[in-house]
Design a protein around this motif. Structure first.
Motif, short mmCIF file in Angstrom:
data_model
loop_
_atom_site.label_atom_id
_atom_site.label_comp_id
_atom_site.label_asym_id
_atom_site.label_seq_id
_atom_site.Cartn_x
_atom_site.Cartn_y
_atom_site.Cartn_z
N ALA A 237 0.70 -1.35 -0.04
CA ALA A 237 0.13 0.01 -0.20
C ALA A 237 0.94 1.32 0.12
O ALA A 237 0.28 2.46 -0.52
N LEU A 238 2.03 1.32 0.56
CA LEU A 238 2.93 2.27 0.73
C LEU A 238 4.26 2.04 -0.16
O LEU A 238 4.85 0.94 -0.34
N PRO A 239 4.66 3.05 -1.06
CA PRO A 239 5.88 2.87 -1.90
C PRO A 239 7.12 2.57 -1.20
O PRO A 239 7.72 1.98 -1.60
N GLU A 240 7.24 3.00 0.30
CA GLU A 240 8.34 3.00 0.95
C GLU A 240 8.34 1.65 1.67
O GLU A 240 9.42 1.06 1.97
N THR A 241 7.42 0.75 1.82
CA THR A 241 7.44 -0.64 2.57
C THR A 241 7.21 -1.45 1.38
O THR A 241 7.52 -2.78 1.62
N THR A 242 7.10 -1.45 -0.14
CA THR A 242 6.77 -2.36 -0.94
C THR A 242 7.93 -3.21 -1.08
O THR A 242 7.82 -4.35 -1.27
N GLU A 243 9.11 -2.90 -0.77
CA GLU A 243 10.37 -3.74 -1.11
C GLU A 243 10.78 -4.33 -0.01
O GLU A 243 11.78 -4.99 0.15
N ILE A 244 10.28 -4.09 1.45
CA ILE A 244 10.63 -4.56 2.73
C ILE A 244 10.46 -6.37 2.29
O ILE A 244 9.73 -6.95 1.55
N GLY A 245 11.55 -7.12 3.24
CA GLY A 245 11.55 -8.41 2.86
C GLY A 245 10.70 -9.25 4.15
O GLY A 245 10.15 -8.50 4.71
N PHE A 246 10.71 -10.41 3.68
CA PHE A 246 9.77 -11.24 4.51
C PHE A 246 10.21 -11.33 5.89
O PHE A 246 9.28 -11.48 6.79
N ASP A 247 11.67 -10.99 6.06
CA ASP A 247 11.80 -10.98 7.37
C ASP A 247 11.40 -9.99 8.20
O ASP A 247 11.06 -10.31 9.34
N ILE A 248 11.42 -8.86 7.64
CA ILE A 248 10.69 -7.53 8.38
C ILE A 248 9.24 -7.79 8.48
O ILE A 248 8.53 -7.60 9.59
N VAL A 249 8.58 -8.47 7.45
CA VAL A 249 7.20 -8.56 7.55
C VAL A 249 6.71 -9.46 8.72
O VAL A 249 5.63 -9.35 9.45
N ILE A 250 7.44 -10.77 8.86
CA ILE A 250 7.35 -11.37 10.10
C ILE A 250 7.39 -11.08 11.28
O ILE A 250 6.72 -11.12 12.28
#
Length: 321
Positions: A237-250
């Protein structure tokens, strides 16, 4: 008087904690960061937020569907619509007093399907135990995969590994003492609690004895993967978070889930924890805060809408009872 006071305290203390966290969080933001947060809400791609909410609804459906296996095992064949609507209402009630939704769900299914309250509540307690075990699996995966990052953060905050180990040991010792007291103590209060929990125990043991236990377990994992998926989808939803990895997501998912218990539905605590975790990976405070509030606000609005609609529909769909 004491009972009323206790009831109001369980509502207002978590609420005050949430408000306090919000005050602290926005008090530490600069005027420029606040403007960036506002801009993030304006430029967000709400198609992904909508998709996240659709996934959340699938999770609601799966939770209601899973419940039927436990109820069927106890001899209650309830309508799926009633299961789903009571689940939605319970999520809404949890926004007021944390964990009170479980009681309301058992009370509603008793009212509309004549399921004994203690047995219905027992199946819900069993759900929570299973949910906790699966969540702990996510925590384990997250902490093991991100041990270096977390360890460095703790060192920066002057939290030693030894103090964490001592805290864990003390926790285990206290737990063992509680179990011993529960099993062997002849105190009146313990006996009274055991008597009241007899119906709960039957509900909790349904998982091991039920015919469809593997379907139950499948839906248990599916529910949590739907939670993770709706968090993952929201990152686009945000351009700045689109590329964050799965490690950050979990890690964001794990700490966001933990934060929900600190205040009413995670008010204040959820966005704050997301911003904190994202900052460990170099994501700016304004972006982390915007993402946290975006996810929390959308999920809370969905919970309120579904809960209110379900509360209205329940007596309408069951008016012949």
């Amino acid at each position: 008087m004491k009972k009323q006071l206790g009831k109001w305290l369980t509502i207002f203390i978590p609420l005050l904690i949430g408000i306090g966290i919000i005050y602290y969080q926005f008090n530490t933001l600069t005027a420029e960061e606040i403007e960036k947060i506002k801009l993030s809400f304006q430029k967000a791609n709400y198609n992904y937020i909508f998709l996240s909410l659709v996934i959340a609804c699938v999770g609601y459906w799966s939770r209601a569907y899973r419940w039927k296996f436990a109820l069927n095992h106890l001899g209650y064949h309830t309508k799926f619509s009633n299961n789903l609507l009571t689940v939605c209402v319970s999520y809404l009630v949890n926004l007021t007093v944390p964990r009170s939704g479980e009681i309301s769900r058992a009370a509603l299914i008793k009212k509309y399907e004549n399921v004994a309250f203690d047995k219905a509540f027992g199946t819900i307690v069993a759900e929570r135990i299973v949910d906790l075990l699966i969540f702990l699996l996510f925590v384990f995966i997250g902490f093991v995969s991100q041990f270096d990052t977390i360890y460095q953060f703790l060192m920066d905050k002057n939290v030693s590994l030894e103090s964490l180990i001592y805290t864990g040991i003390i926790g285990v010792i206290l737990f063992v003492i509680f179990i011993v007291i529960w099993i062997y103590a002849e105190w009146k209060i313990i006996k009274k609690l055991k008597k009241k929990l007899s119906g709960l125990i039957e509900g909790m043991t349904t998982i091991y004895k039920m015919k469809d236990k593997w379907k139950y377990i499948f839906h248990s994992f599916f529910i949590w993967f739907s939670y993770l998926a709706m968090f993952y989808v929201a990152k686009f939803a945000l351009p700045e978070t689109t590329e964050i990895g799965f490690d950050i997501v979990i890690m964001g998912f794990v700490f966001g889930s933990l934060a929900i218990g600190f205040s009413n539905g995670g008010l204040g605590a959820y966005p704050f924890s997301i911003a904190l975790i994202f900052s460990l990976y170099g994501i700016s405070n304004d972006v982390g805060t915007a993402f946290g509030w975006l996810v929390w606000t959308s999920q809370t609005i969905l919970t309120i809408l579904l809960g209110l609609i379900s509360y209205v529909l329940l007596p309408i769909l069951n008016r012949n009872k």
